[in-house]
Motif scaffolding. Structure first.
Motif, PDB file in Angstrom:
ATOM      1  N   ALA A 219       0.778  -1.267  -0.053  1.00 39.26           N
ATOM      2  CA  ALA A 219      -0.126   0.149   0.017  1.00 39.26           C
ATOM      3  C   ALA A 219       0.985   1.188   0.111  1.00 39.26           C
ATOM      4  CB  ALA A 219      -0.831   0.151   1.414  1.00 39.26           C
ATOM      5  N   GLU A 220       2.053   1.213   0.984  1.00 37.95           N
ATOM      6  CA  GLU A 220       3.008   2.462   0.716  1.00 37.95           C
ATOM      7  C   GLU A 220       3.443   2.549  -0.452  1.00 37.95           C
ATOM      8  OE1 GLU A 220       5.440   1.500   3.953  1.00 37.95           O
ATOM      9  OE2 GLU A 220       3.984   1.854   5.664  1.00 37.95           O
ATOM     10  N   TRP A 221       4.037   1.386  -0.981  1.00 44.73           N
ATOM     11  CA  TRP A 221       4.644   1.632  -2.408  1.00 44.73           C
ATOM     12  C   TRP A 221       3.572   2.237  -3.626  1.00 44.73           C
ATOM     13  CZ3 TRP A 221       4.023   0.218  -7.464  1.00 44.73           C
ATOM     14  CH2 TRP A 221       5.040   0.316  -8.315  1.00 44.73           C
ATOM     15  N   CYS A 222       2.340   1.653  -3.268  1.00 43.85           N
ATOM     16  CA  CYS A 222       1.211   2.050  -4.456  1.00 43.85           C
ATOM     17  C   CYS A 222       0.962   3.371  -4.145  1.00 43.85           C
ATOM     18  CB  CYS A 222       0.139   1.276  -4.249  1.00 43.85           C
ATOM     19  SG  CYS A 222       0.377  -0.474  -5.094  1.00 43.85           S
ATOM     20  N   ASP A 223       0.961   3.867  -2.951  1.00 43.71           N
ATOM     21  CA  ASP A 223       0.545   5.376  -2.737  1.00 43.71           C
ATOM     22  C   ASP A 223       1.620   6.300  -3.198  1.00 43.71           C
ATOM     23  OD1 ASP A 223      -0.920   7.438  -1.534  1.00 43.71           O
ATOM     24  OD2 ASP A 223       0.315   7.338   0.442  1.00 43.71           O
ATOM     25  N   ALA A 224       2.996   5.932  -2.864  1.00 43.34           N
ATOM     26  CA  ALA A 224       3.966   6.737  -3.243  1.00 43.34           C
ATOM     27  C   ALA A 224       4.002   6.916  -4.960  1.00 43.34           C
ATOM     28  CB  ALA A 224       5.198   6.195  -2.806  1.00 43.34           C
ATOM     29  N   ASN A 225       3.541   5.932  -5.540  1.00 43.54           N
ATOM     30  CA  ASN A 225       3.731   6.013  -7.040  1.00 43.54           C
ATOM     31  C   ASN A 225       2.507   5.996  -7.659  1.00 43.54           C
ATOM     32  OD1 ASN A 225       6.671   4.503  -8.001  1.00 43.54           O
ATOM     33  ND2 ASN A 225       5.917   3.673  -5.942  1.00 43.54           N
ATOM     34  N   VAL A 232      -5.678   1.773  -1.573  1.00 38.64           N
ATOM     35  CA  VAL A 232      -6.632   1.618  -0.674  1.00 38.64           C
ATOM     36  C   VAL A 232      -7.068   0.033  -0.588  1.00 38.64           C
ATOM     37  CG1 VAL A 232      -9.162   2.261  -0.317  1.00 38.64           C
ATOM     38  CG2 VAL A 232      -7.603   3.975  -1.162  1.00 38.64           C
ATOM     39  N   GLY A 233      -7.184  -0.373  -1.638  1.00 37.52           N
ATOM     40  CA  GLY A 233      -7.397  -1.948  -1.615  1.00 37.52           C
ATOM     41  C   GLY A 233      -6.341  -2.741  -0.771  1.00 37.52           C
ATOM     42  N   TYR A 234      -4.912  -2.579  -0.843  1.00 36.82           N
ATOM     43  CA  TYR A 234      -4.057  -3.225   0.117  1.00 36.82           C
ATOM     44  C   TYR A 234      -4.070  -2.941   1.679  1.00 36.82           C
ATOM     45  CZ  TYR A 234      -1.614  -5.042  -4.049  1.00 36.82           C
ATOM     46  OH  TYR A 234      -1.123  -5.738  -5.130  1.00 36.82           O
ATOM     47  N   THR A 235      -4.675  -1.596   1.651  1.00 40.83           N
ATOM     48  CA  THR A 235      -4.629  -0.963   3.090  1.00 40.83           C
ATOM     49  C   THR A 235      -6.025  -1.919   3.767  1.00 40.83           C
ATOM     50  OG1 THR A 235      -3.861   0.954   2.490  1.00 40.83           O
ATOM     51  CG2 THR A 235      -4.818   0.878   4.526  1.00 40.83           C
ATOM     52  N   MET A 236      -7.211  -1.962   2.886  1.00 40.03           N
ATOM     53  CA  MET A 236      -8.146  -2.538   3.415  1.00 40.03           C
ATOM     54  C   MET A 236      -8.073  -3.875   3.659  1.00 40.03           C
ATOM     55  SD  MET A 236     -10.883  -0.196   3.835  1.00 40.03           S
ATOM     56  CE  MET A 236     -12.214  -1.265   4.037  1.00 40.03           C
ATOM     57  N   ALA A 241      -8.336   0.091   8.341  1.00 37.60           N
ATOM     58  CA  ALA A 241      -9.454   0.929   7.910  1.00 37.60           C
ATOM     59  C   ALA A 241      -9.349   2.282   8.087  1.00 37.60           C
ATOM     60  CB  ALA A 241     -10.907   0.403   8.473  1.00 37.60           C
ATOM     61  N   HIS A 242      -8.492   2.712   9.295  1.00 39.12           N
ATOM     62  CA  HIS A 242      -8.375   4.112   9.467  1.00 39.12           C
ATOM     63  C   HIS A 242      -7.292   4.786   8.487  1.00 39.12           C
ATOM     64  CE1 HIS A 242     -10.546   4.379  13.154  1.00 39.12           C
ATOM     65  NE2 HIS A 242     -10.109   3.171  13.597  1.00 39.12           N
ATOM     66  N   HIS A 243      -6.340   4.136   8.064  1.00 46.60           N
ATOM     67  CA  HIS A 243      -5.449   4.423   6.943  1.00 46.60           C
ATOM     68  C   HIS A 243      -5.923   4.545   5.814  1.00 46.60           C
ATOM     69  CE1 HIS A 243      -1.492   3.598   4.939  1.00 46.60           C
ATOM     70  NE2 HIS A 243      -1.902   5.177   4.810  1.00 46.60           N
ATOM     71  N   ALA A 249      -9.787  10.193   2.042  1.00 45.87           N
ATOM     72  CA  ALA A 249      -9.838  11.456   2.241  1.00 45.87           C
ATOM     73  C   ALA A 249      -9.007  12.639   1.605  1.00 45.87           C
ATOM     74  CB  ALA A 249      -9.952  11.833   3.877  1.00 45.87           C
ATOM     75  N   ARG A 250      -7.865  12.040   1.567  1.00 40.29           N
ATOM     76  CA  ARG A 250      -6.593  12.921   0.786  1.00 40.29           C
ATOM     77  C   ARG A 250      -6.998  13.021  -0.892  1.00 40.29           C
ATOM     78  NH1 ARG A 250      -1.505  10.192   1.503  1.00 40.29           N
ATOM     79  NH2 ARG A 250      -1.918   9.555  -0.699  1.00 40.29           N
ATOM     80  N   GLN A 251      -7.498  11.791  -1.258  1.00 38.86           N
ATOM     81  CA  GLN A 251      -7.633  11.577  -2.631  1.00 38.86           C
ATOM     82  C   GLN A 251      -8.975  12.010  -3.359  1.00 38.86           C
ATOM     83  OE1 GLN A 251      -5.299  11.353  -4.967  1.00 38.86           O
ATOM     84  NE2 GLN A 251      -3.476  10.807  -3.544  1.00 38.86           N
TER      85      GLN A 251
END
Length: 256
Positions: A219-225, A232-236, A241-243, A249-251
């Motif tokens: 998720a961190e790599w996908c967000d940075a790229n 979002v999918g990997y984070t869920m 859920a909070h992250h 919210a940011r996007q």
């Protein structure tokens, strides 16, 4: 006809086969079958129109062929189920056959396609034929990277905390280990759906503690790229859920 050419490792053996191909007299055809291509001068032979290549895509059954196979086995499934079966197996004949055999043994007219990868006969076949011969290091890479929907060398390096993933993915794709390139440049890959399901189940048994770690790093790599939806999918999937809510919210406004 030379079968199982993927077991040839000695370069001299490859040279012998290449010599046979180069100097085959008129009227002689040479067929090789294996799970990875031989070291032949294929590019030149292909340009000269002297080679016929049959790969996984050509061997895959379509819905009509799958229906014919089921009927010959005396198995009647509804058309939506057959369509779902072909989609899940991606036309791979052996799992379709094993699924039909299972239905016939049970005397049923229903097949739980979503659970096909977990079927003991299918799982045993895939593991014995595709995975058992691999090194421990390769099996570790396969199971851990199966959590990723689309794979690149850079993503795998970060998510799996390793190095050299790009070369490994290319090698796996060349060996036809059900690793499918998604672009002509071989930068993106994915696993065959059934293999991915089996590998994920194996990872959950072997190293369950790694599941959230791999997904968070992915998720961190996908967000940075800039891959917002994947992040979002990997984070869920990691259970955070909070992250995920913070990412949304940011996007949300830029996406709107």
């Amino acid at each position: 006809v030379l079968d199982d050419v993927h077991v040839l490792e000695n370069p001299d053996c490859h040279d012998i086969v290449a010599t046979l191909v180069e100097h085959a007299p008129p009227g002689v055809k040479i067929a090789t079958a294996g799970r990875r291509p031989l070291s032949l001068p294929a590019h030149r032979i292909r340009a000269e129109g002297r080679i016929l290549e049959i790969g996984p895509a050509e061997l895959a059954l379509d819905q009509h062929e799958a229906t014919a196979l089921l009927q010959r086995m005396g198995v009647e499934l509804a058309e939506p189920q057959i369509r779902e079966l072909v989609a899940m197996t991606e036309g791979w004949a052996v799992p379709i056959y094993l699924a039909a055999r299972s239905v016939k043994v049970r005397g049923s007219t229903h097949l739980d396609v979503a659970q096909l990868a977990a079927h003991r006969h299918v799982a045993a076949y895939v593991w014995a034929e595709m995975i058992s011969a691999q090194s421990d290091e390769t099996v570790e890479f396969l199971t851990r990277s199966s959590l990723l929907d689309e794979m690149s060398g850079a993503l795998c390096d970060v998510a799996l905390a390793t190095t050299g993933s790009a070369m490994r993915l290319e090698s796996l794709a060349e060996s036809h280990l059900l690793v499918i390139p998604l672009d002509d440049h071989r930068k993106l890959y994915r696993y065959h759906q059934m293999l991915r399901g089996l590998l994920r189940a194996e990872l959950a048994l072997r190293e369950p503690e790694l599941l959230p770690q791999i997904r968070r790093r992915a998720a961190e790599w996908c967000d940075a790229n800039g891959l917002f939806e994947a992040a979002v999918g990997y984070t869920m999937a990691a259970g955070d859920a909070h992250h995920a809510a913070r990412l949304v919210a940011r996007q949300a406004l830029p996406m709107y």
